[in-house]
Each structure stands twice: as structure tokens, then as C-alpha cells.
Design an enzyme around this catalytic site. Structure first.
Site, PDB file in Angstrom:
ATOM      1  N   LYS A 148     -18.598  -6.882   0.513  1.00 30.40           N
ATOM      2  CA  LYS A 148     -18.266  -6.383  -0.818  1.00 30.40           C
ATOM      3  C   LYS A 148     -18.859  -7.319  -1.858  1.00 30.40           C
ATOM      4  O   LYS A 148     -18.782  -8.540  -1.724  1.00 30.40           O
ATOM      5  CB  LYS A 148     -16.746  -6.302  -1.003  1.00 30.40           C
ATOM      6  CG  LYS A 148     -16.129  -5.189  -0.190  1.00 30.40           C
ATOM      7  CD  LYS A 148     -14.740  -4.908  -0.681  1.00 30.40           C
ATOM      8  CE  LYS A 148     -14.184  -3.689   0.046  1.00 30.40           C
ATOM      9  NZ  LYS A 148     -12.845  -3.356  -0.420  1.00 30.40           N
ATOM     10  N   HIS A 151     -16.391  -9.061  -7.118  1.00 28.55           N
ATOM     11  CA  HIS A 151     -15.663  -8.287  -8.117  1.00 28.55           C
ATOM     12  C   HIS A 151     -15.248  -9.244  -9.234  1.00 28.55           C
ATOM     13  O   HIS A 151     -15.193 -10.450  -9.045  1.00 28.55           O
ATOM     14  CB  HIS A 151     -14.423  -7.662  -7.455  1.00 28.55           C
ATOM     15  CG  HIS A 151     -13.679  -6.700  -8.325  1.00 28.55           C
ATOM     16  ND1 HIS A 151     -12.772  -7.099  -9.276  1.00 28.55           N
ATOM     17  CD2 HIS A 151     -13.708  -5.352  -8.382  1.00 28.55           C
ATOM     18  CE1 HIS A 151     -12.277  -6.034  -9.884  1.00 28.55           C
ATOM     19  NE2 HIS A 151     -12.822  -4.962  -9.357  1.00 28.55           N
ATOM     20  N   HIS A 154     -12.767 -12.022  -8.668  1.00 26.99           N
ATOM     21  CA  HIS A 154     -13.102 -13.311  -8.063  1.00 26.99           C
ATOM     22  C   HIS A 154     -13.148 -14.419  -9.094  1.00 26.99           C
ATOM     23  O   HIS A 154     -12.938 -15.590  -8.776  1.00 26.99           O
ATOM     24  CB  HIS A 154     -14.490 -13.249  -7.409  1.00 26.99           C
ATOM     25  CG  HIS A 154     -14.621 -12.319  -6.258  1.00 26.99           C
ATOM     26  ND1 HIS A 154     -15.169 -11.078  -6.375  1.00 26.99           N
ATOM     27  CD2 HIS A 154     -14.268 -12.467  -4.969  1.00 26.99           C
ATOM     28  CE1 HIS A 154     -15.174 -10.496  -5.192  1.00 26.99           C
ATOM     29  NE2 HIS A 154     -14.627 -11.314  -4.328  1.00 26.99           N
TER      30      HIS A 154
END
Length: 587
Positions: A148, A151, A154
Site C-alpha cells: 500500500k 497514506h 503515516h
């Protein structure tokens, strides 16, 4: 250091009158915040902190009377030039020339270590600290789920964890920075099935995380189908059983993800001592389940899941699920294994988990189970929780990925630099914009309590004259420019009589407070104390820069003022680095 020496001198005189050891008084003597009135004392003793009758916590006439009587009994000396009583306090003004000499000599001598050698930290034992950053599905923290993209969630955990680690290292602690990857769990069963259905090997090679993100979105939409859910469970079970083909695909996802993460962490100026992950503990979690069973802590529900009873009455009114009905491990099971393994490996004194506040219950359960297992060191585990960032949007719309935000803030700073009249020619404008932009993000993030949610604002973050990271960088660059204009010499000798203007005294008084600010931040791990201090320092330095010119002044006066500005720049740079900001020298 200067502040410590002044406190000791004041404490020594107070000790004789109050019949208390000087060391018991040190922390009750605090530096006074700079006042706009410019006539405030330098230190004050709170009478309430040294009297037994402080049960109400309120300022009473009796405390003010005690302060008045104590002030009358105290005498000025070579260090203290004035003593007065305030509302429940005794105030001390330091000899002005001694103040300038002691503070500036100490700052210029100790540099980046100024403040951390204070006797306020003398009773704080040096420790080995493990600091873990993490990120999991629907939970905003630092360590990402493999496969992933970074985002925005984070960002907060990465910044907070980095600040805590920086502060502890500066204070002499041994720190192990751990990035705990979300690289195991049922979500990889779902992703594995998704890639089998929607994946493209060419796209995986050319833009791995973007493609995996697209696959994950597609399979999540399809996951309402019970057949998909069963296939995902089967894929994850194969992972736990170490099926070669399944593991190979998972490893490819993991390796590609870590490459991306290392690149983005480099942009943030963050490094890790250890990359760990849930996958490392999937086998060890089975050992944990065996330990729980042997200790009589593991109970089976009618559905076949394994739980640990956390209720006081042992009636399962509060419990934590640690095993699925098919015997596979869970998030908390792997966390138990990780905590035990880290203690065996590092023999740490404290372990700090930095995550979104939505995980608070998880960590309460984790620490509780560890205690039930007989691990007394669970008391030394700490969860530092933070709130969510709201309203983060780029020009293209809602910000989903951290790198989009980093690119956006860099572009906006570059644009502002190009249009500003005061901008100077810099060697690498893109690199400068990157550092200034990150400072803007960090200061907006750190201004309030970490546990609070906050509304992000580009306009507010990028203001050049407000309480922003841009203003801190601008002030630092301006002070660097001042030093460059006058030869960048390291100054140590100056005439203290030349630094008696109110603007100079205000800067000196503020520098006097730095160790207290560091101490407070070390106690509650809140960066807002340092942020507030640095913003005030920048404002005071800006006022002094306008009213105390160096150019055109007599050599002796210019030399003294340069020393003052050099000290302010040194403390400003040191504080910014603790927050994770790289100071720029031009902008």
C-alpha cells in the site's frame, strides 16, 4: 549551565530560610516567561510548591503573605540584583551583565548540547528505549501495510515517533527505532486473491504500489461476496502454512513496498534501526498461544475462537480475542510475540508505541495480557496516541497519499519563493523548498496536543509571518545571512555592557528557559512545548534584529549583538532538529 547555576545560587539562599535541602528547591525555581511589559523578573519561586498547605490548589491570601515575608528576609548578592513578591511567588532578577555573560557563553560553548546538560535532568536515569512506528488498515500510524502506498495517516506517526526518538537521543538515552510493518494478516489473503483476479505483472513492475492499491480497491468492492471472503481466508491460511507459491507472491509485494517506503522516509529525513513486521512473529505467535494455554489464560468460545478474560470478576464481561477458530493468529497475538521477543533481544527499559488514538483499547489489552502472563515490564510499555488530520487536500482534490502532499507543499513553497520580494538566490531552490515545506507540515502538526484532531489549512501552514514552520525557517535563514555578512566568525568575546537594551534582555531571558522546556517535553512527550518556545524565540529575535542593528554600529556593540544573534540561531537550529526539521541557511 547558566540557568542551573542561577537556580543553585537562589536555592542556596532559600535553603537556609526554609530549612530545606537546596536540591529539593531546584525544580520549584522556574524561569519567568518573557513578558510584553519587559520588566519581568528572571526566576520565580512558587510558595505553594514548598509549603505543606497546598490542598486546595488555589492561590490564597495566605500564600501571598508568605511570599511577601520571605522576600523581605532574602538579600540581594552578586548574582541576584532584585527580589520582590508577586501573587504567591518570590521573584528574582539576575544581575544584568552577569545574565548576558553567563547565558551567551554557555550557549556558544555548548552549541547543540545547550539545555540538555541541565541539572533538571540529573535525576532522570539514562535508558534504552525501543520506539515503534506502525500503520495498519484503517489505522493512522507510521509503519505501512506492505503493498500500500504511503497514506497521509503515516505522516503523523512518522513525525511524532521521530521527534520522540530525537529528543531521547539528545538527552543521552539509547534509542532503537523500529518500523513495524503491517506485512501479515487477513488483508493479504484479500490482496492475494485480488491480484490473482485483477493483477497485471507488467503494471506491477512499472508502478508497483499504485497498481497494488488499484487491485486492493477492486477486491474490496468484490469482498461482499462470501466466496471471495472464503478464498481470502484460504489464501491467508496458506501463508501461515508457508505454502511456497503463496509466500513467493507475498514476498514480491513486501520487497517492492519496502523499496518505496525507504525512498519516502528519506524525503522525510527519517531513518530506522530495524525493519520488523508481523510476518516475523507469525510462528512465534503460536508459541504465545501455547504459553497462554499453559498458564490457563486461553479460553475457547462456542465458535472456537481463543480469548483471554480481562474482566475483574473473571466473567468474560471484558475479553480479548487472540486466536481465530481455525487456529491462525491475530494482530494482538503477533504484538504479544513482538513485545516478548524485543525484551529478550534488547533488554529495553521502556518501549513506546506511536499510533493513532483509535488503537488505545488494543494497547490497553496488550499491556493487560502481558501482565497476566507474568511480565512485570509491561508497566514500562507506553502508547503515545495521536489524533487525525482532517481536510488535507491538494489542488487535484482530497489527499490520499503522503507523497502527493510532499510534492504539493514543495510546489507551493517554490511558488511563494519565486513571488516573494525578499527571496534571495539560493543554490538549490527545490531542496530548500522541500525543507521549508516539511517544516510547514511539522509545525502545523505539532502546535497542539498530539491526541487532538486538527483541521489542516494550506494558507495557515504556509504563512511566512505567522506562527509557522516557514517563519522558523525564514528567521533561521535571516540570522545565517547576518552572520555571513560579518564573516561567519565564531564569536566568544564580547562586552556584556553592550547588551542591556530591553530587546536584548528579552532574548536572553528566553534562552534561559530552554532547559525547562526540554524537561517538560521529556516528561509528557508533547512537541508543542518546543514549538511554542521556538516560535517565541523567532519573534523575539525578529524584534531584536530590527531594533539592534549590527551594520553601522561601533565595533564593540556590533560584536556583542552578533553574539546575541549567534546564540539565538544556535538554539533555534537545535530545537528545529529535535522536531525533525532541517534548518535552511538561505531562502
Amino acid at each position: 549551565m547558566a540557568a542551573s547555576a542561577f537556580r543553585r545560587s537562589i536555592a542556596s539562599q532559600l535553603s537556609k530560610l526554609l530549612d530545606l535541602p537546596p536540591e529539593n528547591l531546584i525544580k520549584s525555581i522556574s524561569a519567568v516567561p518573557v513578558s510584553k511589559k519587559r520588566c519581568a523578573a528572571d526566576f520565580q519561586l512558587s510558595i505553594a510548591s514548598v509549603t505543606e498547605d497546598n490542598s486546595s490548589g488555589c492561590l490564597s491570601p495566605e500564600l501571598s503573605l508568605q511570599a511577601q515575608k520571605l522576600a523581605e528576609r532574602l538579600k540581594c548578592d552578586a548574582v541576584v540584583s532584585e527580589i520582590s513578591a508577586g501573587p504567591g511567588t518570590v521573584n528574582f532578577t539576575i544581575n544584568r551583565e552577569l545574565l548576558a555573560k553567563a547565558v551567551l557563553q554557555q550557549v556558544l560553548k555548548e552549541g547543540s548540547e545547550y539545555g540538555v546538560k541541565s541539572e533538571l535532568f540529573s535525576t532522570v536515569p539514562r535508558q534504552k528505549a525501543v520506539i515503534e512506528y506502525r500503520f495498519f488498515v484503517k489505522i493512522c500510524c507510521s509503519s505501512p501495510n506492505i503493498a500500500k502506498k504511503f497514506h497521509m495517516g503515516h505522516l503523523r506517526s512518522t513525525l511524532v515517533g521521530n521527534f520522540i526518538a530525537n529528543l531521547k537521543v539528545a538527552l543521552g538515552h539509547e534509542v532503537i527505532r523500529v518500523n513495524y510493518l503491517g506485512d501479515w494478516g487477513m488483508q493479504f489473503g484479500l490482496l492475494g486473491v485480488g491480484f490473482q483476479r485483477f493483477g497485471n505483472k507488467e503494471k506491477l513492475k512499472s508502478r508497483p504500489l499504485q497498481h497494488l492499491f488499484e487491485v486492493y480497491v477492486q477486491i474490496n468492492k468484490a469482498a461482499e461476496d462470501e466466496n471471495i471472503k472464503e478464498l481470502a481466508k484460504d489464501f491467508f491460511r496458506k501463508l501461515e502454512e508457508q505454502d511456497e507459491q503463496t509466500l513467493s507472491l507475498w514476498k514480491q509485494f513486501r520487497d517492492l513496498s519496502i523499496e518505496e517506503y525507504i525512498r519516502v522516509y528519506k524525503r522525510l529525513g527519517v531513518h530506522f534501526d530495524e525493519y520488523s513486521g508481523e510476518s516475523f512473529y507469525q510462528e512465534k505467535s503460536q508459541e504465545v498461544l501455547k504459553m497462554l494455554e499453559d498458564k490457563g489464560l486461553l479460553q475457547k468460545t462456542t465458535q472456537g475462537t481463543g480469548v483471554v478474560d480481562l474482566s475483574e470478576k473473571k466473567d468474560l464481561s471484558l475479553f480479548s480475542t487472540v486466536m481465530r477458530s481455525d487456529g491462525t493468529s491475530l494482530y494482538i497475538t503477533r504484538d504479544l510475540a513482538a513485545a516478548i521477543d524485543r525484551m529478550n533481544k534488547h533488554q529495553w527499559d521502556t518501549m513506546i508505541y506511536v499510533t493513532d488514538k483509535s488503537q488505545s483499547n488494543h494497547f490497553e489489552h496488550l499491556f493487560h495480557i502481558l501482565k497476566l502472563m507474568g511480565y512485570s515490564w509491561a508497566e514500562r510499555c507506553q502508547h503515545v496516541a495521536f489524533g487525525r488530520v482532517q481536510g488535507m487536500k491538494t489542488r487535484r482534490g482530497e489527499a490520499v497519499f503522503l507523497e502527493d502532499v510532499l510534492n504539493e507543499v514543495r510546489a507551493r513553497v517554490l511558488q511563494n519563493m519565486a513571488s516573494a520580494k525578499t527571496t534571495k538566490q539560493v543554490e538549490d531552490p527545490v531542496e530548500t523548498a522541500e525543507k521549508v515545506g516539511l517544516a510547514a507540515l511539522i509545525i502545523q502538526d505539532f502546535r497542539g496536543l498530539l491526541s487532538s484532531d486538527y483541521q489542516f489549512s494550506w494558507d495557515r501552514a504556509l504563512q511566512s509571518r505567522g506562527d509557522t514552520g516557514v517563519f522558523l525557517q525564514y528567521t533561521h535563514a535571516r540570522l545565517c545571512s547576518l552572520a555571513q555578512l560579518h564573516g561567519n566568525q565564531q564569536l566568544t568575546d564580547f562586552n556584556v555592557a553592550c547588551l542591556q537594551e530591553p530587546e536584548a534582555i528579552s532574548v536572553l531571558q528566553h534562552l534561559l528557559r530552554y532547559d525547562e522546556v526540554l524537561y517538560r517535553a521529556s516528561q509528557d512527550l508533547q512537541p508543542k512545548h518546543i514549538v511554542s518556545y521556538l516560535l517565541t524565540l523567532s519573534h523575539l529575535a525578529a524584534v531584536a534584529h530590527r531594533t539592534l542593528p549590527v551594520r553601522g554600529s561601533a565595533p564593540e556593540l556590533a560584536q556583542a549583538r552578533l553574539c546575541l544573534f549567534q546564540a539565538a540561531r544556535s538554539v533555534l537550529a537545535g530545537g528545529m532538529k529535535l522536531l525533525g526539521i532541517t534548518p535552511v541557511t538561505q531562502m
